[in-house]
Design a protein around this motif. Structure first.
Motif, PDB file in Angstrom:
ATOM      1  N   SER A 127      37.151  46.230  34.634  1.00 51.35           N
ATOM      2  CA  SER A 127      36.513  45.643  33.534  1.00 51.35           C
ATOM      3  C   SER A 127      37.422  45.305  32.694  1.00 51.35           C
ATOM      4  O   SER A 127      37.114  43.984  31.730  1.00 51.35           O
ATOM      5  CB  SER A 127      35.145  46.036  33.413  1.00 51.35           C
ATOM      6  N   ALA A 128      38.207  46.108  31.993  1.00 50.36           N
ATOM      7  CA  ALA A 128      38.638  46.443  30.943  1.00 50.36           C
ATOM      8  C   ALA A 128      39.899  45.276  30.439  1.00 50.36           C
ATOM      9  O   ALA A 128      39.768  44.597  29.684  1.00 50.36           O
ATOM     10  CB  ALA A 128      38.919  47.487  29.945  1.00 50.36           C
ATOM     11  N   THR A 188      40.323  42.614  32.892  1.00 49.03           N
ATOM     12  CA  THR A 188      39.825  41.059  32.991  1.00 49.03           C
ATOM     13  C   THR A 188      38.991  41.321  31.526  1.00 49.03           C
ATOM     14  O   THR A 188      39.037  39.466  30.963  1.00 49.03           O
ATOM     15  CB  THR A 188      37.969  41.449  33.900  1.00 49.03           C
ATOM     16  N   ASP A 189      38.197  41.448  31.067  1.00 52.53           N
ATOM     17  CA  ASP A 189      37.058  41.352  29.414  1.00 52.53           C
ATOM     18  C   ASP A 189      38.482  40.487  28.604  1.00 52.53           C
ATOM     19  O   ASP A 189      38.407  40.307  28.071  1.00 52.53           O
ATOM     20  CB  ASP A 189      36.998  42.628  28.811  1.00 52.53           C
ATOM     21  N   ILE A 193      40.548  37.372  29.348  1.00 53.70           N
ATOM     22  CA  ILE A 193      39.641  36.288  29.613  1.00 53.70           C
ATOM     23  C   ILE A 193      39.795  36.394  27.802  1.00 53.70           C
ATOM     24  O   ILE A 193      39.972  34.067  27.147  1.00 53.70           O
ATOM     25  CB  ILE A 193      37.586  36.265  29.817  1.00 53.70           C
ATOM     26  N   ARG A 194      39.851  36.982  27.360  1.00 51.76           N
ATOM     27  CA  ARG A 194      39.832  37.208  25.082  1.00 51.76           C
ATOM     28  C   ARG A 194      41.215  35.646  25.172  1.00 51.76           C
ATOM     29  O   ARG A 194      41.499  35.798  24.142  1.00 51.76           O
ATOM     30  CB  ARG A 194      39.534  38.276  25.134  1.00 51.76           C
ATOM     31  N   THR A 228      32.015  44.442  31.823  1.00 54.72           N
ATOM     32  CA  THR A 228      31.467  44.234  30.555  1.00 54.72           C
ATOM     33  C   THR A 228      30.803  43.355  30.544  1.00 54.72           C
ATOM     34  O   THR A 228      30.473  42.073  31.345  1.00 54.72           O
ATOM     35  CB  THR A 228      33.365  44.576  30.157  1.00 54.72           C
ATOM     36  N   ALA A 282      31.533  40.528  29.057  1.00 53.25           N
ATOM     37  CA  ALA A 282      32.536  39.333  29.400  1.00 53.25           C
ATOM     38  C   ALA A 282      32.586  39.189  30.566  1.00 53.25           C
ATOM     39  O   ALA A 282      33.044  37.980  31.333  1.00 53.25           O
ATOM     40  CB  ALA A 282      33.705  39.160  28.499  1.00 53.25           C
ATOM     41  N   ALA A 283      32.928  40.319  31.436  1.00 57.38           N
ATOM     42  CA  ALA A 283      32.629  40.275  32.828  1.00 57.38           C
ATOM     43  C   ALA A 283      32.088  39.512  33.396  1.00 57.38           C
ATOM     44  O   ALA A 283      32.232  39.412  34.731  1.00 57.38           O
ATOM     45  CB  ALA A 283      33.381  41.388  33.401  1.00 57.38           C
ATOM     46  N   ARG A 309      29.815  37.856  33.024  1.00 54.31           N
ATOM     47  CA  ARG A 309      29.882  36.107  32.717  1.00 54.31           C
ATOM     48  C   ARG A 309      30.809  35.840  33.611  1.00 54.31           C
ATOM     49  O   ARG A 309      30.436  34.230  33.661  1.00 54.31           O
ATOM     50  CB  ARG A 309      30.018  36.446  31.477  1.00 54.31           C
TER      51      ARG A 309
END
Ligand code: PMP
Length: 741
Positions: A426-427, A429-430, A433-434, A456, A458-459, A461
């Motif tokens: 998850s971190a 992915t976050d 994306i960032r 998270t 963002a994940a 979403r």
């Protein structure tokens, strides 16, 4: 030889060379009787052999069976070597006769009476000796493991030696100690008329925990009785207990002691062979010992303990799940789910097996996190040793970071040469994306239907599986959701249509000034139901994405690290090189480590002044674990295993499909497979998939289901899964489907 006989003034009628380990042995027949003459070349053994003789002398007349009696004093020869004459004991070897229950009970009793007679005896010479066959020093055999091939076998011995180290060593000094024979294998035991007539070869005599004696004896009885090892071992135990009662704690240690003894045996066999020292005596137990070790890993420690306790009429260990469940619910929220209506209380695991609190062993075909196997000794060892050395954050220089980064990046195309460590998929992915959003200063993101990329904000979403699922708030404003390019019963039946549709939607997004920073997808959609993206889809999309500076992010959390067998990374299957890759799950084999791998350009753009820092990401322990996982994969050739075992699996599933029309589709690659179930009208058969999951659990096989209709069996076991494991699963699936038809 003749000279040796002359030393004791014997008139030999017949001389026969006998098997021996520490000495050269001769059977000598004279007119006055039969003897064993032992010739020791190692002069340092003199003290210990004297001590052994003393023990034999004190035992004389104390036992209901015979043991060798020193006939003459030890004699040192001119060359410094020495000889010894013992009485010869008639009888058949226990290894050569039918091991009836009565005989084994008597064997146990005989061991009990030997141990009883020696309980209060002491010998400094014996206590001071350190033999590699002496169980209390069994870890001395660890260096010999390197002679064991293949490495997948070596890990078994490493595992059981580690168990000995962790469960036995700390207790060892607290156990009842005594002088024990230390090698009551069935070739050192003599039988006459279905009763024990003698014990021979006291050469391994030691001062050790008392229960090691029975553990060693049981090991060889189990080897000799592969069809009913526990029943036969139970007879020996009962006999022993009737003479010298065992303590419950001692019985509990047998689960660890027996495989430790087997490990000593296979280590010495492999070592002897490597040194071309093919002493048949050492090699004889090798094959059955491996067989038993391979079975032992499939036994739940609780089951073994209770089996031995019940043989002695002692109360079994009973653990209770209900309280745990109640407390768990009390301390956490309802959103924390449990698998199965009747959840499993797990108490341990090893390789592809998991152990519950009732003593059951499950075959794990569901868990892709323990990539190289649950509790792999190599991984556990790295975690333990590195934790003792240094565990800090990436603001310092340390070796492990560089070693891991260097090793892992070697598996990527040169363009993907920057790595950022975090602690969960998850971190990652976050962060991915960032990075994309920072790189091209956009806010939108294109994703696929049914995708899951983490927990998270963002994940979530980015995860249609969540935002479209129960409790989800629907597609977020900044997310563009494209259809999952699934060829079997999908929206379209060709890649071309999916590509056209995706481009159309992307063009519209561009026109609406909602141009995505990136396109994020898994190479094979796990949550979508193990759906490989339609062949050619990503590749065909690529020029459009590149043309609009839309980055490609591949989520390899599930598919990466060789699981697919044919490729190390899922993106390779699609013939593309992404801009950003998300790594997780298998990377630490259960240790929380994950990462983002990207290009230099993206990494540079991300360095916009804001520091990237993760407290735990990239710490020395995590880095060392990842490097170890990669090493183990190479050593144990796990990618090749995923490939061959996976292909067998697919072939066998296809055979099932030809028999059962409810199997609509079989897909995936290596050990990442999906089986989609349909009803007679071709509709998703959710009930059947769940029935199969339940039935497999009832037969101690763990499997998941997923997909938008939850009608797909997800097969993603640890990569050490074997062909035998596949056979078992296929046989069960066949039975379940037949019963359901
Ligand atoms: N991406 C994919 C494809 C996943 O399957 C998962 C976890 N199931 C994640 C990301 C998130 O990983 P984690 O649970 O380690 O945060």
């Amino acid at each position: 030889m003749k000279e040796l006989i002359r030393e004791y003034q014997l008139q030999a009628v017949n001389i026969k060379k006998l098997e021996g380990y520490a000495s050269i042995n001769y059977g000598i027949e004279t007119d006055s009787g039969k003897y064993v003459l032992k010739h020791y070349r190692n002069t340092q053994e003199f003290d210990i052999i004297s001590a052994e003789d003393k023990v034999l002398e004190t035992l004389s007349g104390q036992l209901p069976f015979r043991i060798p009696a020193p006939v003459k004093p030890l004699k040192i020869l001119k060359d410094g070597t020495f000889i010894r004459l013992l009485s010869f004991i008639e009888g058949d070897l226990l290894s050569r006769v039918a091991q009836t229950d009565e005989l084994l009970f008597d064997f146990g009793k005989s061991i009990g009476s030997l141990n009883q007679a020696l309980l209060d005896k002491k010998s400094h010479a014996i206590a001071a000796r350190k033999l590699c066959w002496d169980m209390q020093h069994c870890l001395l055999n660890r260096p010999k493991m390197k002679a064991i091939t293949p490495p997948s076998k070596r890990k078994l011995t490493a595992y059981f030696f580690d168990l000995f180290e962790h469960h036995i060593l700390p207790l060892q000094h607290t156990l009842r100690h005594s002088i024990i024979h230390s090698d009551l294998n069935d070739k050192n035991v003599l039988v006459r008329k279905n009763t024990i007539s003698g014990f021979i070869d006291f050469g391994d005599i030691s001062y050790a925990p008392l229960c090691y004696e029975i553990a060693i004896a049981l090991t060889y009885i189990m080897l000799a009785n592969p069809t009913d090892p526990f029943h036969k071992a139970g007879m020996v135990l009962k006999g022993y207990h009737s003479v010298l009662p065992l303590q419950k704690e001692e019985v509990a240690l047998l689960y660890y002691l027996i495989p430790a003894r087997l490990s000593v045996s296979v280590c010495n066999a492999a070592d002897a062979r490597a040194k071309n020292n093919d002493t048949a005596y050492i090699l004889v137990d090798e094959k059955p010992a491996w067989h038993l070790l391979q079975q032992w890993i499939q036994l739940n420690p609780i089951w073994v303990k209770n089996r031995f306790l019940s043989a002695l009429g002692m109360a079994p260990v009973v653990m209770e799940a209900a309280t745990m469940l109640r407390k768990r619910k009390k301390y956490s929220g309802k959103s924390l789910s449990l698998s199965y209506d009747d959840p499993i209380y797990m108490t341990g695991a090893a390789f592809q097996y998991m152990y519950d609190h009732k003593g059951n062993t499950y075959l794990d075909a569901r868990n892709n996190i323990p990539h190289v196997g649950h509790c792999h000794p190599g991984v556990s060892r790295v975690i333990a040793t590195k934790t003792r050395k240094l565990n800090t954050n990436t603001r310092y220089i340390y070796d492990e970071f560089v070693e891991c980064a260097e090793k892992l990046l070697r598996y990527f195309p040169p363009k993907l040469n920057k790595i950022f460590f975090v602690n969960s998929g998850s971190a990652a992915t976050d962060l991915a994306i960032r990075m994309a959003k920072t790189y091209n200063q956009r806010d939108h993101l294109a994703v696929l239907e049914h995708g899951y990329h983490g927990n998270t904000m963002a994940a979530i979403r980015a995860s249609a599986y969540k935002f479209d699922g129960k409790g989800g708030r629907g597609k977020p404003e900044y997310t563009l959701k494209l259809p999952l390019p699934k060829l079997y019963q999908g929206l379209f039946n060709s890649t071309e249509y999916y590509v056209k549709d995706a481009i159309k939607q992307l063009e519209q997004a561009i026109a609406d000034k909602k141009i995505p920073a990136a396109f994020l997808a898994e190479p094979i959609s796990g949550a979508g139901g193990q759906v490989p993206l339609a062949p050619g889809y990503v590749k065909a999309l690529q020029p459009f994405l590149d043309g609009h500076d839309i980055l490609t992010i591949m989520d390899e959390v599930q598919t990466g690290f060789g699981r697919l067998g044919s490729h190390f990374w899922g993106f390779e299957m699609h013939g593309i090189i992404p801009d950003i890759v998300i790594l997780g799950k298998p990377m630490g084999n259960g240790h929380p480590v994950a990462a983002v791998v990207t290009t230099e350009g993206i990494a540079d753009a991300f360095a916009n002044g804001m520091e990237f820092f993760s407290s735990f990401g990239g710490n020395p322990v995590s880095c060392a674990v990842t490097a170890k996982v990669l090493d183990i994969m190479e050593e144990e050739q796990l990618i090749q295993n995923a490939y061959t075992v996976g292909n067998t699996f697919i072939a066998e599933l296809k055979k099932l499909q030809s028999e059962f029309s409810c199997i609509g589709d079989i897909r995936g690659s290596g050990l990442f497979l999906g089986v989609e179930f349909i009803d007679s009208s071709g509709k998703p058969h959710t009930r059947l998939a769940n029935h199969i999951k339940k039935e497999l659990k009832a037969n101690f096989v763990l499997i998941g289901t997923d997909g938008p209709y939850d009608n797909v069996l997800k097969i993603k076991p640890p990569l050490c899964f074997t062909k035998q494991n596949v056979d078992r699963m296929i046989a069960l699936l066949h039975q379940i489907l037949k019963n359901n038809a």
